[in-house]
Design an enzyme around this catalytic site. Structure first.
Site, PDB file in Angstrom:
ATOM      1  N   GLU A 174       1.089  15.880 -14.073  1.00 33.66           N
ATOM      2  CA  GLU A 174       0.944  16.602 -12.815  1.00 33.66           C
ATOM      3  C   GLU A 174       1.921  17.770 -12.767  1.00 33.66           C
ATOM      4  O   GLU A 174       2.939  17.775 -13.438  1.00 33.66           O
ATOM      5  CB  GLU A 174       1.172  15.682 -11.619  1.00 33.66           C
ATOM      6  CG  GLU A 174       2.325  14.691 -11.746  1.00 33.66           C
ATOM      7  CD  GLU A 174       3.674  15.307 -11.899  1.00 33.66           C
ATOM      8  OE1 GLU A 174       3.952  16.321 -11.223  1.00 33.66           O
ATOM      9  OE2 GLU A 174       4.485  14.800 -12.697  1.00 33.66           O
ATOM     10  N   GLU A 192       4.833  16.183 -15.735  1.00 33.54           N
ATOM     11  CA  GLU A 192       3.894  16.844 -16.654  1.00 33.54           C
ATOM     12  C   GLU A 192       3.150  15.873 -17.563  1.00 33.54           C
ATOM     13  O   GLU A 192       2.281  16.276 -18.320  1.00 33.54           O
ATOM     14  CB  GLU A 192       4.591  17.877 -17.552  1.00 33.54           C
ATOM     15  CG  GLU A 192       5.344  18.962 -16.844  1.00 33.54           C
ATOM     16  CD  GLU A 192       6.033  19.932 -17.799  1.00 33.54           C
ATOM     17  OE1 GLU A 192       5.886  19.780 -19.036  1.00 33.54           O
ATOM     18  OE2 GLU A 192       6.730  20.837 -17.316  1.00 33.54           O
TER      19      GLU A 192
END
Length: 349
Positions: free
Chosen positions: A171, A314
């Site tokens: 994300e 991430e």
């Protein structure tokens, strides 16, 4: 008609689990000496319904979106950074870009809802539901249509991924650790102070402000959180909801899920609240430096593989844990038994 996200995932094969455990106990090592690697292999055998589990074909998708709660000053970075980081992902300069390449995973970035539009970029899919969420301190983060559309973005990304064995979600979104903390409070009923962390590196004063923001949001929304979907509509994020949809769809299709850090774990517990049948398909990569993460993992009875004091997000922690899970498969599949190796067994004394 049952909504797609409520359809059950396949159940683990308990006979295969027992056979896998017996196989582990017969390999040329003291029983249990490979620790958590044995547990991983046995669980993989059960969910994949095979004596020889594998995780050769990995897919990483990073979902990006902005959050209206950024207006409360909860992040050290401006919202322009979300779009800027999407460009960094696309050019190969981000940590997850490097790690995806290092583990041989296919990689995609999904713009689920950045405030700023992004031009066409390699490996970036534009599925923008809205230009970010609304400020959850003032109103609901999104309407029901947007909530379900974000679920569907995650579903569709899995459906388009082809023949894969394991999915790693990531994300990116300024202020998304505030939304994750709110979801963590909703699902544990612990205090905001226990669940907020420094995220992108805010000060002590910023940390207190962040806890106060989460507390305000929860006082507004908690009485109305009748189910998992409504909770995500009120305090979730477009990228978090897309992760929820992706986790659910992956499990429904018999694809193993490796969960990343705090925000992804907030998405994972939210996904389990929506569809409890997916829980056996979730594996947890690491425990991050965010204090709320350990509490969320405990709530899910989840045992992370690593603890490296990371707080990047991430999907980076999941990418680091993938080789460990692959090693668990190789050990399970390729080690010799006592009989095959002609090695004498020890006693249980």
């Amino acid at each position: 008609m049952t909504e797609w996200y409520l359809e059950a995932a396949p159940e683990p094969d308990e006979e295969m689990r027992a056979a896998a455990q017996q196989h582990q106990d017969n390999l040329t090592k003291p029983r249990g000496s490979l620790g958590r690697l044995e547990d991983v292999a046995v669980q993989l055998s059960a969910v994949q319904r095979t004596r020889t589990p594998k995780l050769d074909r990995a897919f990483i998708a990073v979902f990006a979106a902005d959050h209206g709660v950024a207006a409360e000053g909860v992040s050290a970075y401006p919202q322009t950074v979300t779009a800027e980081m999407v460009r960094n992902f696309a050019s190969g300069g981000a940590a997850i870009s490097v790690l995806a390449d290092s583990v041989g995973a296919s990689f995609k970035v999904v713009n689920t809802g950045t405030v700023y539009a992004i031009e066409d970029l390699p490996n970036v899919v534009d599925r923008r539901v809205a230009a970010g969420t609304q400020n959850m301190c003032v109103t609901e983060a999104m309407d029901r249509e947007q909530c379900l559309e974000a679920f569907a973005v995650g579903r569709d990304i899995i459906d388009e991924a082809g023949d894969i064995d394991i999915f790693l979600g990531g994300e990116m979104g300024i202020a998304n650790s505030t939304s994750a903390a709110a979801l963590a409070v909703a699902h544990t009923r612990l205090s905001a102070t226990a669940m907020v962390g420094r995220g992108t590196g805010i000060s002590e004063q910023g940390l207190a402000k962040k806890a106060a923001v989460v507390t305000r949001a929860m006082s507004r929304h908690l009485p109305h959180m009748k189910d998992g979907v409504e909770t995500l509509r009120r305090i979730g994020g477009l990228e978090i909801n897309a992760l929820v949809g992706a986790y659910i769809r992956a499990a429904q299709k018999g694809i193993v899920v490796l969960v990343d850090g705090y925000i992804c774990t907030a998405a994972a517990i939210s996904a389990v609240k929506v569809n409890p049948s997916i829980r056996p398909w979730l594996f947890f990569s690491h425990c991050s430096a965010e204090p709320g993460h350990k509490r969320l993992l405990a709530k899910m009875d989840a045992q992370p593989l690593l603890e490296l004091d990371m707080r990047l997000g991430e999907g980076s922690g999941a990418a680091l844990a993938l080789p460990i899970m692959r090693a668990a498969c190789r050990l399970h599949n390729d080690m010799a038994s006592f009989e095959e190796a002609g090695v004498s067994r020890g006693s249980d004394a």
